[in-house]
Design a protein around this motif. Structure first.
Motif, PDB file in Angstrom:
ATOM      1  N   GLU A  29     -10.115   3.401  -2.317  1.00 40.09           N
ATOM      2  CA  GLU A  29      -8.756   3.449  -2.452  1.00 40.09           C
ATOM      3  C   GLU A  29      -7.935   3.137  -1.216  1.00 40.09           C
ATOM      4  O   GLU A  29      -8.643   3.610   0.103  1.00 40.09           O
ATOM      5  CB  GLU A  29      -8.057   4.932  -2.822  1.00 40.09           C
ATOM      6  N   ILE A  56      -4.599   1.289   8.186  1.00 43.52           N
ATOM      7  CA  ILE A  56      -5.159   2.010   6.791  1.00 43.52           C
ATOM      8  C   ILE A  56      -6.313   2.511   6.807  1.00 43.52           C
ATOM      9  O   ILE A  56      -7.183   2.344   7.899  1.00 43.52           O
ATOM     10  CB  ILE A  56      -4.979   0.866   5.590  1.00 43.52           C
ATOM     11  N   THR A  59      -2.417   5.208   7.102  1.00 37.27           N
ATOM     12  CA  THR A  59      -2.682   6.117   8.232  1.00 37.27           C
ATOM     13  C   THR A  59      -1.417   6.881   8.628  1.00 37.27           C
ATOM     14  O   THR A  59      -0.213   6.173   8.555  1.00 37.27           O
ATOM     15  CB  THR A  59      -3.565   5.751   9.323  1.00 37.27           C
ATOM     16  N   SER A  93     -12.912   6.439  -4.179  1.00 42.84           N
ATOM     17  CA  SER A  93     -11.928   6.390  -5.451  1.00 42.84           C
ATOM     18  C   SER A  93     -12.352   7.873  -6.220  1.00 42.84           C
ATOM     19  O   SER A  93     -13.705   8.093  -6.373  1.00 42.84           O
ATOM     20  CB  SER A  93     -12.197   5.361  -6.528  1.00 42.84           C
ATOM     21  N   ARG A 124       2.098   4.444   8.743  1.00 43.27           N
ATOM     22  CA  ARG A 124       3.392   5.088   8.301  1.00 43.27           C
ATOM     23  C   ARG A 124       4.464   4.756   9.431  1.00 43.27           C
ATOM     24  O   ARG A 124       5.704   4.735   9.525  1.00 43.27           O
ATOM     25  CB  ARG A 124       3.323   6.484   8.035  1.00 43.27           C
ATOM     26  N   ARG A 140      -4.978   3.597   1.595  1.00 45.96           N
ATOM     27  CA  ARG A 140      -3.998   4.548   1.997  1.00 45.96           C
ATOM     28  C   ARG A 140      -3.332   4.359   3.475  1.00 45.96           C
ATOM     29  O   ARG A 140      -4.387   4.138   4.294  1.00 45.96           O
ATOM     30  CB  ARG A 140      -4.523   6.146   2.138  1.00 45.96           C
ATOM     31  N   GLU A 164       0.180   3.716  -3.155  1.00 44.62           N
ATOM     32  CA  GLU A 164      -0.605   4.695  -2.421  1.00 44.62           C
ATOM     33  C   GLU A 164      -1.908   4.822  -3.411  1.00 44.62           C
ATOM     34  O   GLU A 164      -1.699   5.453  -4.499  1.00 44.62           O
ATOM     35  CB  GLU A 164       0.029   5.825  -2.065  1.00 44.62           C
ATOM     36  N   GLY A 165      -3.037   4.590  -2.809  1.00 45.83           N
ATOM     37  CA  GLY A 165      -4.257   4.969  -3.571  1.00 45.83           C
ATOM     38  C   GLY A 165      -4.671   3.812  -4.431  1.00 45.83           C
ATOM     39  O   GLY A 165      -5.620   4.093  -5.145  1.00 45.83           O
ATOM     40  N   ARG A 168      -9.875   3.555   3.955  1.00 50.13           N
ATOM     41  CA  ARG A 168     -10.377   3.153   2.683  1.00 50.13           C
ATOM     42  C   ARG A 168     -11.127   4.318   2.442  1.00 50.13           C
ATOM     43  O   ARG A 168     -11.872   4.998   3.232  1.00 50.13           O
ATOM     44  CB  ARG A 168     -11.226   2.129   2.539  1.00 50.13           C
ATOM     45  N   GLU A 169     -10.923   4.970   1.053  1.00 49.72           N
ATOM     46  CA  GLU A 169     -11.438   6.171   0.700  1.00 49.72           C
ATOM     47  C   GLU A 169     -12.128   5.951  -0.601  1.00 49.72           C
ATOM     48  O   GLU A 169     -11.617   5.227  -1.401  1.00 49.72           O
ATOM     49  CB  GLU A 169     -10.186   7.527   0.470  1.00 49.72           C
ATOM     50  N   ILE A 211       0.935  -1.140  -0.059  1.00 46.34           N
ATOM     51  CA  ILE A 211       0.011   0.111   0.054  1.00 46.34           C
ATOM     52  C   ILE A 211       0.877   1.412  -0.090  1.00 46.34           C
ATOM     53  O   ILE A 211       0.484   2.247  -0.727  1.00 46.34           O
ATOM     54  CB  ILE A 211      -0.841  -0.161   1.237  1.00 46.34           C
ATOM     55  N   GLU A 212       1.923   1.106   0.709  1.00 46.91           N
ATOM     56  CA  GLU A 212       2.931   2.362   0.612  1.00 46.91           C
ATOM     57  C   GLU A 212       3.437   2.483  -0.679  1.00 46.91           C
ATOM     58  O   GLU A 212       3.511   3.532  -1.024  1.00 46.91           O
ATOM     59  CB  GLU A 212       4.113   2.010   1.638  1.00 46.91           C
TER      60      GLU A 212
END
Length: 170
Positions: A100, A87, A104, A92, A108, A102, A56-57, A89-90, A52-53
């Motif tokens: 998507e 993580i 958090t 798209s 990170r 991402r 991203e997205g 979820r957003e 995911i890193e």
């Protein structure tokens, strides 16, 4: 099977050596997982966070392809990581049917902590190697990272830094 030019040893033997080294890397890697202050994540969760890193997205399908996992498993994996606050979820921006993935801030931070621990472990091992062997390893790893990133569909991420570091030390 003819040996490609530039390979002094058969690729099968080199592949076996890489597998052996990767097993030792897994031992060092697990030390980072067990030492992190933010809690332990499973190896599959850690792999997913790393993908995911790098991507991203990306969506669940892309993550599943990179991990070699089926959609239901990837969805459950993401459910657990989202519940852990690693993580989010957003929706798209390009498709209402997709989400998507991402990292958090906590996700990170976890990866940074793991990397710091693993870097110390790897530095201790590299410090026992001759400098010429370290330089050769760095050059080989840069090429390996590029090929692996192409295979899993990533952009190489840290590969560029490694390649630049090798170029600077040459």
């Amino acid at each position: 099977m003819p040996r490609p030019t530039g390979h002094p040893r058969p690729l099968e033997q080199v592949s076996a050596d890489v597998c052996s080294a990767s097993e030792l890397l897994e031992v060092l890697w697990s030390r980072g997982q067990e030492s992190a202050d933010l809690g332990t994540v499973s190896p599959s969760q850690l792999r997913a966070l790393l993908v995911i890193e790098q991507q991203e997205g990306s969506n669940l399908r892309s993550l599943g392809e990179a991990l070699g996992s089926r959609a239901p498993s990837v969805s459950r994996l993401c459910d657990r990581m989202e519940a852990m606050g690693l993580i989010r979820r957003e929706p798209s921006a390009t498709s209402r049917r997709e989400v998507e993935l991402r990292l958090t801030k906590q996700g990170r931070t976890l990866l940074e902590e793991y990397r710091a621990i693993r870097t110390r472990e790897f530095a201790a091992v590299l410090g026992r190697m001759p400098s010429a062997a370290v330089a050769a390893l760095a050059e080989g790893l840069a090429a390996f990272n590029t090929a692996a990133a192409e295979r899993i569909g990533g952009d190489g991420g840290p590969t560029t830094r490694l390649r630049d570091d090798v170029a600077e030390s040459a």
